[in-house]
Design a protein around this motif. Structure first.
Motif, PDB file in Angstrom:
ATOM      1  N   PHE A  71       0.675  -1.034  -0.055  1.00 24.64           N
ATOM      2  CA  PHE A  71      -0.074  -0.071  -0.090  1.00 24.64           C
ATOM      3  C   PHE A  71       0.771   1.223   0.085  1.00 24.64           C
ATOM      4  CE2 PHE A  71      -2.476  -3.189   2.269  1.00 24.64           C
ATOM      5  CZ  PHE A  71      -3.426  -3.391   1.535  1.00 24.64           C
ATOM      6  N   THR A  72       0.471   2.189  -0.783  1.00 24.86           N
ATOM      7  CA  THR A  72       0.924   3.696  -0.765  1.00 24.86           C
ATOM      8  C   THR A  72      -0.022   4.577   0.056  1.00 24.86           C
ATOM      9  OG1 THR A  72       0.241   4.046  -2.886  1.00 24.86           O
ATOM     10  CG2 THR A  72       2.542   3.069  -2.706  1.00 24.86           C
ATOM     11  N   ARG A  77      -2.297  -1.721  -6.053  1.00 23.00           N
ATOM     12  CA  ARG A  77      -2.391  -2.226  -7.489  1.00 23.00           C
ATOM     13  C   ARG A  77      -3.096  -3.672  -7.307  1.00 23.00           C
ATOM     14  NH1 ARG A  77       1.513  -3.433 -10.023  1.00 23.00           N
ATOM     15  NH2 ARG A  77       3.028  -3.676  -8.173  1.00 23.00           N
ATOM     16  N   LEU A  78      -3.877  -3.990  -8.252  1.00 27.53           N
ATOM     17  CA  LEU A  78      -4.419  -5.463  -8.270  1.00 27.53           C
ATOM     18  C   LEU A  78      -4.443  -5.806  -9.731  1.00 27.53           C
ATOM     19  CD1 LEU A  78      -6.378  -7.701  -7.082  1.00 27.53           C
ATOM     20  CD2 LEU A  78      -8.406  -6.209  -7.741  1.00 27.53           C
ATOM     21  N   PRO A  79      -3.382  -6.717  -9.880  1.00 26.31           N
ATOM     22  CA  PRO A  79      -3.197  -7.294 -11.138  1.00 26.31           C
ATOM     23  C   PRO A  79      -4.389  -8.495 -11.387  1.00 26.31           C
ATOM     24  CG  PRO A  79      -1.171  -7.296  -9.817  1.00 26.31           C
ATOM     25  CD  PRO A  79      -2.223  -6.992  -9.030  1.00 26.31           C
ATOM     26  N   VAL A  80      -5.180  -8.331 -12.507  1.00 28.24           N
ATOM     27  CA  VAL A  80      -6.269  -9.181 -12.832  1.00 28.24           C
ATOM     28  C   VAL A  80      -6.078 -10.080 -14.061  1.00 28.24           C
ATOM     29  CG1 VAL A  80      -7.735  -8.237 -11.189  1.00 28.24           C
ATOM     30  CG2 VAL A  80      -7.684  -7.734 -13.478  1.00 28.24           C
ATOM     31  N   GLN A 108      -8.994   0.950 -14.120  1.00 27.84           N
ATOM     32  CA  GLN A 108     -10.114   1.502 -13.419  1.00 27.84           C
ATOM     33  C   GLN A 108      -9.971   1.467 -11.869  1.00 27.84           C
ATOM     34  OE1 GLN A 108     -13.697  -0.688 -15.007  1.00 27.84           O
ATOM     35  NE2 GLN A 108     -14.840  -0.431 -13.063  1.00 27.84           N
ATOM     36  N   ILE A 109     -10.485   2.146 -11.178  1.00 30.08           N
ATOM     37  CA  ILE A 109     -10.433   2.212  -9.799  1.00 30.08           C
ATOM     38  C   ILE A 109     -11.713   2.029  -9.046  1.00 30.08           C
ATOM     39  CG2 ILE A 109      -9.792   3.897  -7.817  1.00 30.08           C
ATOM     40  CD1 ILE A 109      -8.315   5.443  -9.704  1.00 30.08           C
ATOM     41  N   ILE A 110     -11.348   1.013  -8.366  1.00 30.58           N
ATOM     42  CA  ILE A 110     -12.452   0.296  -7.262  1.00 30.58           C
ATOM     43  C   ILE A 110     -12.292   1.030  -5.896  1.00 30.58           C
ATOM     44  CG2 ILE A 110     -13.687  -1.575  -6.142  1.00 30.58           C
ATOM     45  CD1 ILE A 110     -12.655  -3.036  -8.798  1.00 30.58           C
ATOM     46  N   THR A 111     -13.132   1.756  -5.223  1.00 31.87           N
ATOM     47  CA  THR A 111     -13.062   2.343  -4.056  1.00 31.87           C
ATOM     48  C   THR A 111     -13.675   1.531  -3.043  1.00 31.87           C
ATOM     49  OG1 THR A 111     -12.640   4.683  -5.045  1.00 31.87           O
ATOM     50  CG2 THR A 111     -13.216   4.428  -2.550  1.00 31.87           C
ATOM     51  N   LEU A 112     -12.876   1.273  -1.905  1.00 30.64           N
ATOM     52  CA  LEU A 112     -13.355   0.571  -0.689  1.00 30.64           C
ATOM     53  C   LEU A 112     -13.483   1.618   0.374  1.00 30.64           C
ATOM     54  CD1 LEU A 112     -11.578  -2.879  -0.928  1.00 30.64           C
ATOM     55  CD2 LEU A 112     -13.601  -2.407  -1.845  1.00 30.64           C
ATOM     56  N   ARG A 113     -14.669   2.082   0.831  1.00 28.08           N
ATOM     57  CA  ARG A 113     -14.956   3.184   1.533  1.00 28.08           C
ATOM     58  C   ARG A 113     -14.541   2.759   2.962  1.00 28.08           C
ATOM     59  NH1 ARG A 113     -15.143   7.484  -1.459  1.00 28.08           N
ATOM     60  NH2 ARG A 113     -16.620   7.034  -3.290  1.00 28.08           N
ATOM     61  N   GLY A 114     -13.981   3.739   3.817  1.00 25.40           N
ATOM     62  CA  GLY A 114     -13.510   3.535   5.179  1.00 25.40           C
ATOM     63  C   GLY A 114     -12.504   2.895   5.481  1.00 25.40           C
ATOM     64  N   LEU A 115     -11.474   2.172   4.529  1.00 26.07           N
ATOM     65  CA  LEU A 115     -10.488   1.401   4.684  1.00 26.07           C
ATOM     66  C   LEU A 115      -9.116   1.811   4.759  1.00 26.07           C
ATOM     67  CD1 LEU A 115     -11.734  -2.078   3.092  1.00 26.07           C
ATOM     68  CD2 LEU A 115     -11.953  -1.304   5.225  1.00 26.07           C
ATOM     69  N   GLY A 116      -9.305   3.200   4.646  1.00 25.64           N
ATOM     70  CA  GLY A 116      -7.919   4.100   4.663  1.00 25.64           C
ATOM     71  C   GLY A 116      -7.307   4.276   5.990  1.00 25.64           C
ATOM     72  N   LEU A 162      -9.695   3.330   0.602  1.00 22.26           N
ATOM     73  CA  LEU A 162      -8.620   2.190  -0.192  1.00 22.26           C
ATOM     74  C   LEU A 162      -9.051   2.330  -1.331  1.00 22.26           C
ATOM     75  CD1 LEU A 162      -6.657   0.321  -0.154  1.00 22.26           C
ATOM     76  CD2 LEU A 162      -7.996  -1.399   0.348  1.00 22.26           C
ATOM     77  N   HIS A 163      -8.228   2.926  -2.262  1.00 23.13           N
ATOM     78  CA  HIS A 163      -8.547   2.943  -4.029  1.00 23.13           C
ATOM     79  C   HIS A 163      -7.526   1.783  -4.489  1.00 23.13           C
ATOM     80  CE1 HIS A 163     -10.377   7.088  -3.151  1.00 23.13           C
ATOM     81  NE2 HIS A 163      -9.507   7.111  -2.402  1.00 23.13           N
TER      82      HIS A 163
END
Length: 376
Positions: A257-258, A267-270, A302-310, A322-323
């Motif tokens: 994480f940065t 980063r999420l490699p898929v 594309q960016i997937i945002t996970l709210r409240g995980l920062g 968390l982006h």
């Protein structure tokens, strides 16, 4: 001068402060009444050694002694000259130094603040943590408890200034006879002298020791954040008030994480097929495993945002986000069977011979504003 303090301590006149202190410690241990007993000669030598160190162990007193005066005797500064600074203080001291302290100076003074670096992990910055921080600092001398004197003794009133901490003298200048006040050279302005310094702290009233500080690191700190621990620093001379400790945070770099303020990025490699068909992936976050819903047709970048995980917010409460940045992986190399399937897919999509055409860039903010002003 009747007594050569350098000879008393057995050091040369160009001895360093460390050499003088070492010589005094050695003689003090040999001549101390607890070691020498009731030997009157040893007792007198111990007083002479203590008196010599009181002068040579102080930079200002040593300078005065080297110039021909004896700060430990009455009138020791009588040989000093009369300078322009004395005249200035005589005529302008009341206005220029109105806030100057009158009377003897206190031996007990506040210690100096200290800055200590505190290295923490990203997870500690996100959630906060409790740390035990070891520091080397000054503490009250356990032998004299800050009095600076050998146990059983106490400071005595200075015989030169009679406890005032200052002496006055009349001198002749081009303005006539003037009277000036200056710190007493015998007691250095304290009003008292220490005939028998503490053998452990050498009349400092404090010694160096290693302590451990307990500190609660709040969530949201980052590199450069300073945490103040009031009154947890070094003890001042003569057992004076303790200073403050400032812990300066330095956040270690994380492998996954940065951080950008209160937000985290990863980063999420898929695989290409997962991006095209969609899937649900499990992502290991600082809060534990989290499911990420990958919609069909997910595009690279594309960016997937996970709210409240920062990161926890330092002052306002709550947490950042968390982006997750999607990185679509193109398979390489491919075998014959995979290549055949990919060619079949290209045929079904009409992409056997894709048309080469550069995509048009979307207009920026300033371009839109320019077109609006032009009436387009």
């Amino acid at each position: 001068m009747s007594t050569d303090y350098y000879t008393v301590l057995g050091v040369p006149r160009d001895a360093t402060p460390e050499q003088i202190k070492k010589a005094y410690r050695k003689l003090a241990r040999e001549l101390h009444p607890d070691v020498a007993g009731d030997d009157p000669e040893a007792g007198e030598r111990f007083k002479d050694v203590s008196r010599a160190y009181d002068v040579l162990g102080n930079a200002e007193k040593r300078r005065m002694y080297d110039l021909g005066g004896d700060p430990s005797s009455p009138g020791g500064a009588s040989g000093a000259g009369f300078g322009f600074q004395d005249i200035f203080e005589t005529f302008f001291g009341a206005a220029a130094g109105a806030g100057a302290q009158r009377g003897p100076l206190p031996r007990a003074r506040r210690g100096q603040d200290s800055l200590v670096r505190l290295d923490i992990d990203l997870s500690e910055a996100v959630f906060g943590t409790h740390r035990e921080v070891p520091i080397d600092t000054a503490v009250v001398c356990p032998t004299c408890t800050g009095t600076c004197c050998r146990p059983g003794t106490s400071p005595t009133t200075c015989e030169v200034c009679h406890g005032r901490g200052q002496v006055q003298r009349v001198a002749r200048s081009f303005l006539g006879q003037v009277m000036t006040s200056q710190p007493c050279p015998a007691c250095h302005g304290f009003g008292t002298v220490i005939p028998d310094p503490c053998p452990e702290c050498l009349a400092e009233g404090r010694v160096r020791a290693r302590r451990t500080l307990s500190v609660d690191v709040p969530a949201g700190v980052e590199t450069g954040t300073r945490i103040r621990l009031a009154g947890q620093g070094e003890v001042g001379p003569a057992g004076g008030p303790a200073a403050d400790v400032y812990l300066e945070v330095r956040e270690r770099r994380h492998d996954v994480f940065t951080r950008d303020g209160d937000d985290l990025h990863a980063r999420l490699p898929v695989p290409m097929t997962a991006a095209a068909l969609g899937t649900v992936l499990t992502l290991d976050t600082l809060d534990g495993p989290q499911e990420v819903d990958l919609r069909p047709g997910t595009q690279p970048g594309q960016i997937i945002t996970l709210r409240g995980l920062g990161v926890g917010r330092l002052r306002s409460g709550g947490r950042g986000d968390l982006h997750v940045h999607v990185e679509v992986q193109v398979p390489t190399p491919v075998d014959e069977q995979q290549a055949a399937l990919l060619r079949q897919l290209a045929t079904l999509r009409g992409e056997e011979r894709p048309e080469a055409r550069l995509a048009q860039s979307s207009p920026g903010v300033f371009a839109k504003l320019r077109d609006k002003l032009a009436g387009r």
